[in-house]
Design a protein around this motif. Structure first.
Motif, PDB file in Angstrom:
ATOM      1  N   GLY A   1      56.770  41.400  36.118  1.00  0.00           N
ATOM      2  CA  GLY A   1      55.342  41.646  36.238  1.00  0.00           C
ATOM      3  C   GLY A   1      54.665  40.752  37.261  1.00  0.00           C
ATOM      4  O   GLY A   1      55.201  39.740  37.708  1.00  0.00           O
ATOM      5  N   ASP A   2      53.441  41.129  37.611  1.00  0.00           N
ATOM      6  CA  ASP A   2      52.661  40.374  38.592  1.00  0.00           C
ATOM      7  C   ASP A   2      51.810  39.293  37.937  1.00  0.00           C
ATOM      8  O   ASP A   2      51.621  38.216  38.492  1.00  0.00           O
ATOM      9  CB  ASP A   2      51.749  41.328  39.382  1.00  0.00           C
ATOM     10  CG  ASP A   2      52.540  42.336  40.194  1.00  0.00           C
ATOM     11  OD1 ASP A   2      53.582  41.947  40.764  1.00  0.00           O
ATOM     12  OD2 ASP A   2      52.132  43.514  40.256  1.00  0.00           O
TER      13      ASP A   2
ATOM     14  N   ARG B   1      41.271  31.868  29.840  1.00  0.00           N
ATOM     15  CA  ARG B   1      40.065  32.481  30.409  1.00  0.00           C
ATOM     16  C   ARG B   1      40.388  33.804  31.087  1.00  0.00           C
ATOM     17  O   ARG B   1      40.021  34.041  32.256  1.00  0.00           O
ATOM     18  CB  ARG B   1      39.393  31.515  31.385  1.00  0.00           C
ATOM     19  CG  ARG B   1      38.932  30.210  30.729  1.00  0.00           C
ATOM     20  CD  ARG B   1      38.264  29.286  31.729  1.00  0.00           C
ATOM     21  NE  ARG B   1      37.835  28.046  31.097  1.00  0.00           N
ATOM     22  CZ  ARG B   1      37.226  27.053  31.740  1.00  0.00           C
ATOM     23  NH1 ARG B   1      36.994  27.151  33.043  1.00  0.00           N
ATOM     24  NH2 ARG B   1      36.873  25.956  31.091  1.00  0.00           N
ATOM     25  N   LEU B   2      41.057  34.651  30.350  1.00  0.00           N
ATOM     26  CA  LEU B   2      41.461  35.943  30.904  1.00  0.00           C
ATOM     27  C   LEU B   2      40.256  36.868  31.004  1.00  0.00           C
ATOM     28  O   LEU B   2      39.594  37.165  30.012  1.00  0.00           O
ATOM     29  CB  LEU B   2      42.540  36.577  30.012  1.00  0.00           C
ATOM     30  CG  LEU B   2      43.878  35.840  29.967  1.00  0.00           C
ATOM     31  CD1 LEU B   2      44.817  36.494  28.963  1.00  0.00           C
ATOM     32  CD2 LEU B   2      44.519  35.816  31.343  1.00  0.00           C
ATOM     33  N   SER B   3      39.997  37.337  32.187  1.00  0.00           N
ATOM     34  CA  SER B   3      38.862  38.239  32.412  1.00  0.00           C
ATOM     35  C   SER B   3      39.235  39.671  32.044  1.00  0.00           C
ATOM     36  O   SER B   3      40.418  40.018  31.923  1.00  0.00           O
ATOM     37  CB  SER B   3      38.447  38.188  33.884  1.00  0.00           C
ATOM     38  OG  SER B   3      39.488  38.695  34.720  1.00  0.00           O
ATOM     39  N   ARG B   4      38.222  40.494  31.871  1.00  0.00           N
ATOM     40  CA  ARG B   4      38.464  41.915  31.595  1.00  0.00           C
ATOM     41  C   ARG B   4      39.234  42.559  32.744  1.00  0.00           C
ATOM     42  O   ARG B   4      40.066  43.438  32.525  1.00  0.00           O
ATOM     43  CB  ARG B   4      37.143  42.640  31.371  1.00  0.00           C
ATOM     44  CG  ARG B   4      36.425  42.244  30.079  1.00  0.00           C
ATOM     45  CD  ARG B   4      35.160  43.064  29.907  1.00  0.00           C
ATOM     46  NE  ARG B   4      34.453  42.685  28.689  1.00  0.00           N
ATOM     47  CZ  ARG B   4      33.308  43.237  28.299  1.00  0.00           C
ATOM     48  NH1 ARG B   4      32.730  44.182  29.057  1.00  0.00           N
ATOM     49  NH2 ARG B   4      32.731  42.844  27.173  1.00  0.00           N
TER      50      ARG B   4
ATOM     51  N   ALA C   1      43.978  45.272  34.543  1.00  0.00           N
ATOM     52  CA  ALA C   1      45.044  45.441  35.531  1.00  0.00           C
ATOM     53  C   ALA C   1      46.424  45.328  34.900  1.00  0.00           C
ATOM     54  O   ALA C   1      47.394  45.911  35.388  1.00  0.00           O
ATOM     55  CB  ALA C   1      44.884  44.406  36.652  1.00  0.00           C
ATOM     56  N   ALA C   2      46.507  44.573  33.799  1.00  0.00           N
ATOM     57  CA  ALA C   2      47.797  44.366  33.128  1.00  0.00           C
ATOM     58  C   ALA C   2      48.066  45.388  32.043  1.00  0.00           C
ATOM     59  O   ALA C   2      49.107  45.318  31.379  1.00  0.00           O
ATOM     60  CB  ALA C   2      47.830  42.962  32.513  1.00  0.00           C
ATOM     61  N   LEU C   3      47.162  46.345  31.863  1.00  0.00           N
ATOM     62  CA  LEU C   3      47.235  47.247  30.712  1.00  0.00           C
ATOM     63  C   LEU C   3      48.519  48.074  30.681  1.00  0.00           C
ATOM     64  O   LEU C   3      49.188  48.162  29.647  1.00  0.00           O
ATOM     65  CB  LEU C   3      46.016  48.171  30.712  1.00  0.00           C
ATOM     66  CG  LEU C   3      45.903  49.117  29.512  1.00  0.00           C
ATOM     67  CD1 LEU C   3      45.843  48.335  28.214  1.00  0.00           C
ATOM     68  CD2 LEU C   3      44.671  50.011  29.661  1.00  0.00           C
TER      69      LEU C   3
END
Length: 246
Positions: free
Chosen positions: A7-8, A168-171, A176-178
C-alpha cells in the motif's frame, strides 16, 4: 499483509481495515457488548493500535519476506511464557521445543535482515511481535469473559479511535485508503475471528504458535524476495508449529 505491505499509506489503510471489522461485527457488539471487561477492552485496543503503528513502520522499511516472518513469528514464545503467568495455562515440552525451533527460524530470517541493511525493519518487526504477544494474551482472556465477535468489534473500535487521533488521520487520507483498507479488512477480520474462536477452545500459546504457519503463505506471496536462508528459517518455524500439535 501482502496487500498492506504494497500500500501507499499503510497507517491509513490498516486503520480502515480495522474499521471494516467494526462495521461487519456491529450486530454482535450490540447483542453482546463486553461491558463487564471495559478496562480489558481498552488495554487490548491500545495494544492493537500499537501493533498497527509498528507493523506499518516495519513494512515501510523492509521487504515482506523479512518483516512478516519476524513480526508474526516472534510472538509465540512470548505468548507461551505470558500464558503461564497471566492465564494460568501450562507449557508442555512439545510446545516449548516447538516455540524454540520457531525462534531459531526467526534468528535465521533476522540474520538475513541484518545483513541486507534492513536493520530498522528488523527492530520494528520485533516490536510488532511484542504487541502481537500482548494483544493475544489480552484477547485470550477477553474471549473467556465474553463473546468473541462482540469482543473483537469493541477492541477494534478502540484501536481505530487511537489510530485516528494519534496519527491525526484526515478524512482525505482515510477516503483515499478506503479501497485497499476494506480489502485488507475483510481478510483480516475473518482471519482474526477464527483466532479468537480458537482462543476460546485451546491454550493461547498453542494457538499463537500455530498462527506462525501463515509465514509460509506470506513467503509464497513474496516469492521474488525470498532466498534460501529465509526459506530455511521459515521451515524451522513450521517444524516448531508441527511440534505444538504433535
Amino acid at each position: 499483509n501482502s496487500r498492506a505491505h504494497a500500500g501507499d499509506d499503510r497507517v491509513a489503510e490498516l486503520t480502515v481495515a480495522y474499521t471494516t471489522g467494526v462495521v461487519l461485527l456491529v450486530p454482535w457488539l450490540v447483542a453482546d457488548p463486553p461491558t463487564d471487561v471495559v478496562g480489558l477492552v481498552a488495554l487490548s485496543g491500545l495494544a492493537h493500535a500499537g501493533y498497527l503503528t509498528l507493523l506499518a513502520a516495519a513494512y515501510q522499511r523492509g521487504s515482506l519476506a523479512i518483516a512478516y516472518p519476524i513480526a508474526r513469528g516472534s510472538a509465540p514464545l512470548l505468548v507461551a511464557v505470558a500464558a503461564v503467568w497471566g492465564l494460568d495455562q501450562s507449557v508442555t515440552t512439545p510446545l516449548l521445543v516447538g516455540a524454540v525451533l520457531l525462534g531459531a527460524g526467526l534468528v535465521v530470517v533476522g540474520g538475513v535482515a541484518w545483513g541486507s541493511g534492513q536493520r530498522h525493519a528488523l527492530a520494528f518487526a520485533l516490536a510488532t511481535g511484542a504487541t502481537i504477544a500482548t494483544y493475544s494474551v489480552l484477547d485470550a482472556r477477553g474471549v473467556d469473559e465474553t463473546g468473541a465477535l462482540g469482543w473483537f468489534a469493541a477492541v477494534s473500535g478502540v484501536a481505530v479511535i487511537v489510530m485516528v487521533t494519534g496519527h491525526r488521520l484526515s478524512r482525505h487520507r482515510l477516503r483515499a485508503a478506503l479501497r485497499t483498507g476494506a480489502t485488507v479488512g475483510l481478510a483480516q477480520s475473518a482471519g482474526y475471528v477464527l483466532v479468537l474462536l480458537a482462543f476460546a477452545r485451546a491454550d493461547a500459546g498453542r494457538v499463537a504458535t500455530l498462527r506462525g504457519t501463515s509465514i509460509l503463505f506470506g513467503l509464497v506471496l513474496a516469492r521474488r524476495a525470498v532466498n534460501s536462508r529465509i526459506a530455511f528459517g521459515a521451515l524451522l518455524v513450521v517444524a516448531g508449529a508441527g511440534l505444538v500439535v504433535a
